[in-house]
Design an enzyme around this catalytic site. Structure first.
Site, PDB file in Angstrom:
ATOM      1  N   ASP A 227      38.578  49.058  37.749  1.00  0.00           N
ATOM      2  CA  ASP A 227      38.955  47.682  37.439  1.00  0.00           C
ATOM      3  C   ASP A 227      38.593  46.820  38.646  1.00  0.00           C
ATOM      4  O   ASP A 227      38.919  47.149  39.778  1.00  0.00           O
ATOM      5  CB  ASP A 227      40.453  47.580  37.149  1.00  0.00           C
ATOM      6  CG  ASP A 227      40.861  46.155  36.820  1.00  0.00           C
ATOM      7  OD1 ASP A 227      40.550  45.701  35.708  1.00  0.00           O
ATOM      8  OD2 ASP A 227      41.460  45.486  37.684  1.00  0.00           O
ATOM      9  N   GLU A 329      33.977  47.616  33.209  1.00  0.00           N
ATOM     10  CA  GLU A 329      34.099  46.649  32.109  1.00  0.00           C
ATOM     11  C   GLU A 329      32.825  45.811  32.028  1.00  0.00           C
ATOM     12  O   GLU A 329      32.017  45.787  32.953  1.00  0.00           O
ATOM     13  CB  GLU A 329      35.332  45.762  32.292  1.00  0.00           C
ATOM     14  CG  GLU A 329      35.358  45.023  33.608  1.00  0.00           C
ATOM     15  CD  GLU A 329      36.677  44.289  33.835  1.00  0.00           C
ATOM     16  OE1 GLU A 329      37.128  43.605  32.912  1.00  0.00           O
ATOM     17  OE2 GLU A 329      37.230  44.409  34.948  1.00  0.00           O
ATOM     18  N   ASP A 416      46.340  46.170  37.308  1.00  0.00           N
ATOM     19  CA  ASP A 416      44.968  46.641  37.542  1.00  0.00           C
ATOM     20  C   ASP A 416      44.847  48.141  37.311  1.00  0.00           C
ATOM     21  O   ASP A 416      43.840  48.626  36.787  1.00  0.00           O
ATOM     22  CB  ASP A 416      44.530  46.301  38.970  1.00  0.00           C
ATOM     23  CG  ASP A 416      44.572  44.795  39.241  1.00  0.00           C
ATOM     24  OD1 ASP A 416      44.493  44.031  38.265  1.00  0.00           O
ATOM     25  OD2 ASP A 416      44.694  44.406  40.411  1.00  0.00           O
TER      26      ASP A 416
END
Ligand SMILES: [Zn+2]
Length: 486
Positions: A227, A329, A416
């Site tokens: 993340d 991501e 996170d």
């Protein structure tokens, strides 16, 4: 220009070094960049004039074969015309290396080619406009492809044609070692100046393919999710699918300090006599103090970017070396634009988005180098809004919520870390996730694409950079030398 063929087992990589030129050398570099701009603009004017002339003649009904001859757009054609004209239009031309004029003509040839192919539907992506003139504010840049281009053995100087031997601000050992070992060859050197006024030299090099160093064994944690954030306590949070936090990379103190200094300088600039008069609602001449503040803002930005790049390079190298599968991501770029860009969404969000894109870009080629697999989550995958305990979604989670509290199973977990765990689960083999009971966790193996295949490791062109610029080779960039961990 013919595309350069990268031989098997090799990689094109750029090494970038900050320069400390003497005032005379800095003037020579600026002169070369100015010469590139002059050649570009001069030939663009000519191309435009010839096109307009032909269009006008056609409108008078002049036969096609009697029109003013068309001007070729290829680099050799432009160079030929330039060489015929330079004595008259630029009598000072011998002051600069011919590479300077070539830089300008090359960028013009590329621009015209892109415009022409875009107009005829032969080029994908956004429509390309007709060539524009380079203004004095354009980024100063010049590329040397022939002549003496060298990294000096003292590891603190580089030599370029005509400009001579320039001291580097940082050690060139990363590249010098490879050249001495015969595993790197310099293809060309690009010198450019950033917004803070510092000159850099990027060497495009051909290096023999990288492999995972023997001293970096694989971790037992095969699959990890990453993340990316902007908070001081966690630029990167790395976790495994079973909920174990592997690493948390904090922002270095110098980065937070630079960001504080930036905010202070922005407030100061707002109080000063800027280029816009809010009372009369007109442009005006900014004060010297305002300009001095702008210069400091530029320098601080450049420093913060360098620190951030260094951290991201080190973190991504160790991720790609240690783990088999890394999940990141993906940004919804179209959605970002719809939400109003930087102005509406704030600087922090913009920085976070830039960091997400940068981490993915770095991991894309490093995972190829080191034989690991990069998995990119689907851009609609709600990694931060899904509970890593029970898989329930929490649509009303805001950026300010630092702790994820699940209404379903009551779990309390760092935001996170929760996102990193969810991402890591996307990296698990697809069958394992689909066999589990419904709702027992986020959908593993779904909503993700395998970005790199370890089987193809080693055939990738490397790219260690953040600065976009033009090269003869397609996949190159500039290197942050400290990012190279070999
Ligand atoms: Zn839950």
């Amino acid at each position: 220009m013919a595309r350069f063929e990268v031989p098997d087992g090799s990689t094109v990589q750029a090494y970038r070094f900050a320069l400390d030129p003497t005032p005379v050398q800095a003037r020579a570099l600026a002169s070369h960049a100015g010469a590139a701009r002059f050649a570009h603009n001069h030939m663009l004017t000519l191309v435009k004039a010839v096109m307009d002339q032909r269009a006008a003649e056609r409108s008078y009904g002049i036969a096609e074969e009697e029109l003013t001859p068309a001007l070729g757009w290829s680099l050799p054609a432009l160079r030929k015309v330039w060489n015929q004209r330079k004595t008259f239009c630029a009598p000072w031309w011998p002051e600069n290396s011919k590479e300077a004029y070539n830089t300008g003509l090359d960028s013009l040839a590329r621009g015209l080619d892109a415009w022409s192919r875009s107009r005829h539907g032969l080029r994908s992506g956004k429509a390309v406009g007709f060539g524009r003139f380079k203004t004095a504010r354009a980024r100063r840049s010049v590329r040397f492809t022939t002549g003496t281009i060298r990294v000096e053995p003292d590891r603190h100087h580089v030599t370029l044609p005509r400009v001579g031997t320039i001291r580097t601000h940082e050690s060139t050992r990363k590249l010098a070692r490879r050249i001495e070992a015969g595993t790197a060859r310099i293809l060309s050197a690009t010198v450019n100046q950033d917004s803070s006024g510092r000159w850099y030299c990027s060497f495009q090099t051909l290096v023999t393919a990288k492999t995972r160093p023997a001293h970096a064994p694989r971790s037992s944690q095969r699959i990890v999710g990453v993340d990316v954030g902007v908070r001081a306590d966690g630029l990167l949070v790395v976790a495994t699918p079973d909920g174990c936090e592997v690493a948390r990379v904090p922002a270095p103190r110098s980065l937070s300090a630079a960001q504080r200094r930036l905010r202070m300088l922005q407030r100061r600039a707002a109080r000063q006599h800027g280029p816009y008069d809010p009372v009369a609602q007109t442009k005006r001449r900014p004060s010297k103090r305002w300009r001095a503040t702008q210069a400091r803002i530029g320098k601080t930005h450049a420093h913060a970017a360098a620190v951030r790049r260094d951290v991201l390079h080190k973190a991504t190298t160790s991720l790609a070396q240690q783990h088999q599968v890394v999940v990141v991501e993906t940004l919804n770029v179209a959605g970002m634009r719809a939400k109003g860009g930087v102005r509406k969404r704030g600087l922090n969000r913009a920085l976070a988005d830039a960091a997400v894109a940068e981490v993915r870009r770095l991991l894309e080629y490093k995972s190829r180098w080191y034989g690991s697999e990069l998995v990119a989550a689907d851009r609609f995958y709600p990694s931060s809004k899904t509970c890593s305990g029970c898989g329930r979604r929490k649509p009303n989670l805001t950026l300010a919520d630092r702790v994820f509290e699940c209404d379903g199973c009551g779990v309390r977990i760092d935001r996170d870390l929760n996102a990193a765990i969810n991402l890591a689960r996307l990296g698990e083999p697809a069958d394992a996730g689909e066999q589990g009971p419904a709702g027992s966790g986020p959908v593993a193996g779904r909503g993700a694409t395998r970005e790199t295949d370890p089987a193809k490791a080693g055939d990738a062109a490397g790219d260690e950079a953040s600065t976009p610029h033009h090269h003869q080779v397609d996949q190159t960039g500039t290197a942050s030398p400290q990012g190279e961990a070999a």
